[in-house]
Structure formats: structure tokens, C-alpha cells
Design a protein around this motif. Structure first.
Motif, PDB file in Angstrom:
ATOM      1  N   UNK A 119      32.797 -46.631  -2.326  1.00  0.00           N
ATOM      2  CA  UNK A 119      32.624 -46.338  -0.900  1.00  0.00           C
ATOM      3  C   UNK A 119      32.401 -44.843  -0.670  1.00  0.00           C
ATOM      4  N   UNK A 120      33.179 -44.008  -1.346  1.00  0.00           N
ATOM      5  CA  UNK A 120      33.025 -42.560  -1.174  1.00  0.00           C
ATOM      6  C   UNK A 120      31.680 -42.097  -1.716  1.00  0.00           C
ATOM      7  N   UNK A 121      31.220 -42.683  -2.815  1.00  0.00           N
ATOM      8  CA  UNK A 121      29.904 -42.339  -3.349  1.00  0.00           C
ATOM      9  C   UNK A 121      28.792 -42.687  -2.353  1.00  0.00           C
ATOM     10  N   UNK A 122      28.908 -43.836  -1.696  1.00  0.00           N
ATOM     11  CA  UNK A 122      27.933 -44.205  -0.665  1.00  0.00           C
ATOM     12  C   UNK A 122      28.008 -43.214   0.497  1.00  0.00           C
ATOM     13  N   UNK A 159      28.199 -31.499   6.273  1.00  0.00           N
ATOM     14  CA  UNK A 159      27.944 -30.318   5.464  1.00  0.00           C
ATOM     15  C   UNK A 159      28.734 -30.230   4.177  1.00  0.00           C
ATOM     16  N   UNK A 160      29.724 -31.077   3.995  1.00  0.00           N
ATOM     17  CA  UNK A 160      30.585 -31.025   2.815  1.00  0.00           C
ATOM     18  C   UNK A 160      29.951 -31.694   1.597  1.00  0.00           C
ATOM     19  N   UNK A 161      28.830 -32.395   1.774  1.00  0.00           N
ATOM     20  CA  UNK A 161      28.297 -33.268   0.719  1.00  0.00           C
ATOM     21  C   UNK A 161      27.885 -32.489  -0.525  1.00  0.00           C
ATOM     22  N   UNK A 162      27.309 -31.299  -0.358  1.00  0.00           N
ATOM     23  CA  UNK A 162      26.879 -30.519  -1.524  1.00  0.00           C
ATOM     24  C   UNK A 162      28.038 -30.155  -2.431  1.00  0.00           C
ATOM     25  N   UNK A 163      29.144 -29.700  -1.839  1.00  0.00           N
ATOM     26  CA  UNK A 163      30.339 -29.394  -2.632  1.00  0.00           C
ATOM     27  C   UNK A 163      30.903 -30.648  -3.271  1.00  0.00           C
ATOM     28  N   UNK A 165      29.327 -33.304  -4.301  1.00  0.00           N
ATOM     29  CA  UNK A 165      28.516 -33.705  -5.455  1.00  0.00           C
ATOM     30  C   UNK A 165      28.887 -32.874  -6.678  1.00  0.00           C
ATOM     31  N   UNK A 166      29.029 -31.562  -6.494  1.00  0.00           N
ATOM     32  CA  UNK A 166      29.415 -30.707  -7.630  1.00  0.00           C
ATOM     33  C   UNK A 166      30.792 -31.099  -8.175  1.00  0.00           C
ATOM     34  N   UNK A 167      31.757 -31.315  -7.283  1.00  0.00           N
ATOM     35  CA  UNK A 167      33.111 -31.667  -7.725  1.00  0.00           C
ATOM     36  C   UNK A 167      33.117 -33.048  -8.369  1.00  0.00           C
ATOM     37  N   UNK A 168      32.361 -33.987  -7.814  1.00  0.00           N
ATOM     38  CA  UNK A 168      32.304 -35.336  -8.405  1.00  0.00           C
ATOM     39  C   UNK A 168      31.734 -35.302  -9.818  1.00  0.00           C
TER      40      UNK A 168
END
Length: 325
Positions: A119-122, A159-163, A165-168
Motif C-alpha cells: 500500500x505504501x509503495x502504491x 512533496x515527500x515522495x522523492x525522499x 524513494x531514496x530511503x526505500x
């Protein structure tokens, strides 16, 4: 032998940001005028009479106004000194919330392989596909209340999505490390593994992430200001020239902020083009400083980057080469 590799982006970016921080701290106390004072006095410069509230003063025309006056007849230099602080505070708050959300959701997406992780990945994919500027415009227009909380909501929901992706991706790499398997074997719970072993691996990258996040936040805030979306109430400027066809000549606001000073762009381009030029260059330098600082910090934390030989190592190599001849 390769020459030492100097981290110029780090030092140049740090110098630019340090200058803006100093201006944000002491700027309001050294401003020669109040940022909301409309100047109605007559000034003589270059053989011409200027009344700033009627006829804006260009830069370097009158010694009282180094950068000239704005479209409403206020000292532009004083407004610039006041505008840096709220801009940095606004961008700092939004960037901090984005980083916090990105860390939390990125860790959860990279660690969990169940329904919650999927769910979080989606959610991350949806946030990445959503244009931040258009989403922020929609939120601010829907709430129709130009205050700090509205801007925080509009600029942090996606706006948090870029960070994240890096953390994931970093969490996915760390999850298979031998010491993680060892922690699991001795019974350390997942939350303990995340806080003791996974999250500390992110700290070296955090300063660079914050710098890049500040730059991207400032870009969107400036774009919103250009489109007329800024914190605070706006008012219409009416010509005071006494002409028969006198009417509205522009829109502005009282307390200055860099993005807000980019609003009503075309009216200012006609009457006070130096205002948008000075504010635009200031925003450009601030974004450049954040990007250079982020790139410099990224290079600094990259342990695979060649840092150049130290003086002691160079001497030791020279002695070995001399002894081997």
C-alpha cells in the motif's frame, strides 16, 4: 599521480547559504526603512523630482534608495532585507515535514513486504506521478485561506515522495545485510532493527537530502508566488497621479516574502522591472546555494570518491619511489 580533488560545490554553497542566513538574522534590524512604509516625500535625483508613491525610483538613482522603490513606493532594499527570513522559515518547515514523512514512509515501504508495504509503495508511486505545483495550487485554491498551514498542507502532501524513494531503496539494500540477519536471529524486533541498524545508515545522507529538499521547496514556493499564491492578504495599488484614467496598476502585499514579491509579475515588469529582476536573482542565488551545498555534501559522504592524497601519504610514496630506484 592524481591531484587532490577539492569539494568546491560544498564551500561555495555553504558561503552562499551562510550569507543568506546572516541576512535573515540581522537584516530587519539594519533595514533603513520599514518594509510597509509607503514613501510620499519628494526626492531630487539626477535633476528630476521623484515621489516614490507616484513615480517609482529606479536603483542607484537616489542615495536614499540603493535598490530603488517597489511598485507601491516602498524601499526595495528594506523589503529585501525583511523578505529573506520568512522565506527561509517557510521553506525550512516544509522541507522538515517532507523529510520526516519521506523517512517514515520510505522505511516502512522498504522493510515491510506485506499488505502495508504494498500500500505504501502504491502511495509513493501516486505521489511521484502527481505534479507538486498543480496539486499545491488545487489545495490552496480549495481551502482559499492563504496562511502558513494551507501552504504546508499543499506542499507536503506529495512533496515527500522523492525522499521516500531514496530511503526505500536504501532500506531494501540494507535489509539483506548479514548484521540484519544476525539481529533477527538473536530476537531483535523489527522496530528495534529499524531504529538501531537501518535508520542510522541514513544519517550521513540526511544533510544532502535536506539541502536538495530546501531547493525544490523554494522553487515551488517561487512558482506559486509568480502565479499570485502567497501567504498573506493582497491589496490593489491604485494610481495616485491624479489622471482622469487613473485606476489599478498592480497587486502587492504588506509584509514581504521573496515568493510573494514575484507576484503580479507583468505589472511590475512594466512599472518596476528592476524589482522582479532583483528578487528573481536573489531566489536564483538561494536555490543555487542549496543545490551546491547538497551536491557538496553528497560528495563529502561518498566514501568511494577519490579525495586526493594527503601530504604525509605523498611524502611516504615519494620516499618509497626514491628507495626503489
Amino acid at each position: 599521480m592524481r591531484a587532490p580533488s577539492y569539494n568546491y560545490p560544498l564551500w561555495i554553497g555553504a558561503a552562499i547559504i551562510a550569507l543568506f542566513v546572516v541576512v535573515a538574522i540581522i537584516g530587519p534590524s539594519v533595514a533603513p526603512y520599514s518594509p510597509i512604509e509607503v514613501i510620499t516625500e519628494v526626492f531630487l535625483a539626477g535633476g528630476q523630482a521623484y515621489v516614490p508613491s507616484v513615480r517609482p525610483v529606479p536603483p542607484l538613482t537616489a542615495p536614499e534608495f540603493v535598490l530603488g522603490t517597489d511598485i507601491a513606493g516602498r524601499d526595495l532594499f528594506s523589503r529585501m532585507l525583511w523578505a529573506v527570513r520568512p522565506t527561509l522559515i517557510l521553506c525550512g518547515i516544509i522541507a522538515a515535514i517532507r523529510i520526516a514523512l519521506g523517512l517514515a514512509l520510505g522505511l516502512a515501504a522498504g522493510w515491510s513486504s506485506g499488505v502495508a508495504g504494498r500500500f505504501i509503495n502504491v502511495l509513493i508511486d501516486v505521489a511521484l506521478a502527481t505534479p507538486i505545483l498543480l496539486f499545491a495550487l488545487a489545495v490552496i485554491s480549495f481551502i482559499s485561506k492563504p496562511d502558513l498551514m494551507t501552504f504546508i498542507i499543499g506542499l507536503t502532501l506529495t512533496g515527500w515522495a522523492g525522499t521516500a524513494v531514496y530511503v526505500r531503496n536504501s532500506t531494501l539494500l540494507i535489509r539483506g545485510a548479514p548484521y540484519i540477519e544476525g539481529a533477527r536471529a538473536v530476537g531483535v524486533p523489527p522496530f528495534g532493527i529499524l531504529t538501531r541498524y537501518v535508520l542510522p545508515q541514513m544519517w550521513p545522507a540526511l544533510p544532502a537530502l535536506i539541502s536538495f529538499e530546501l531547493a525544490s521547496t523554494l522553487i515551488v514556493v517561487a512558482e506559486l508566488g509568480f502565479l499570485g499564491m502567497f501567504i498573506g492578504e493582497a491589496f490593489v495599488i491604485v494610481s495616485r497621479s491624479g489622471e482622469l484614467n487613473a485606476g489599478p496598476i498592480g497587486v502587492t502585499a504588506n509584509w514581504p516574502e521573496l515568493a510573494q514579491m514575484m507576484s503580479d509579475f507583468w505589472s511590475k515588469m512594466i512599472r518596476t522591472p528592476w524589482e522582479v529582476a532583483i528578487v528573481g536573482v536573489t531566489i536564483f542565488l538561494l536555490i543555487l546555494g542549496f543545490n551546491l551545498l547538497g551536491e557538496g555534501l553528497r560528495r563529502r559522504m561518498d566514501i568511494t570518491r577519490f579525495r586526493g592524497p594527503s601530504r604525509r601519504r605523498t611524502r611516504a610514496v615519494a620516499r618509497l619511489e626514491a628507495g626503489g630506484e
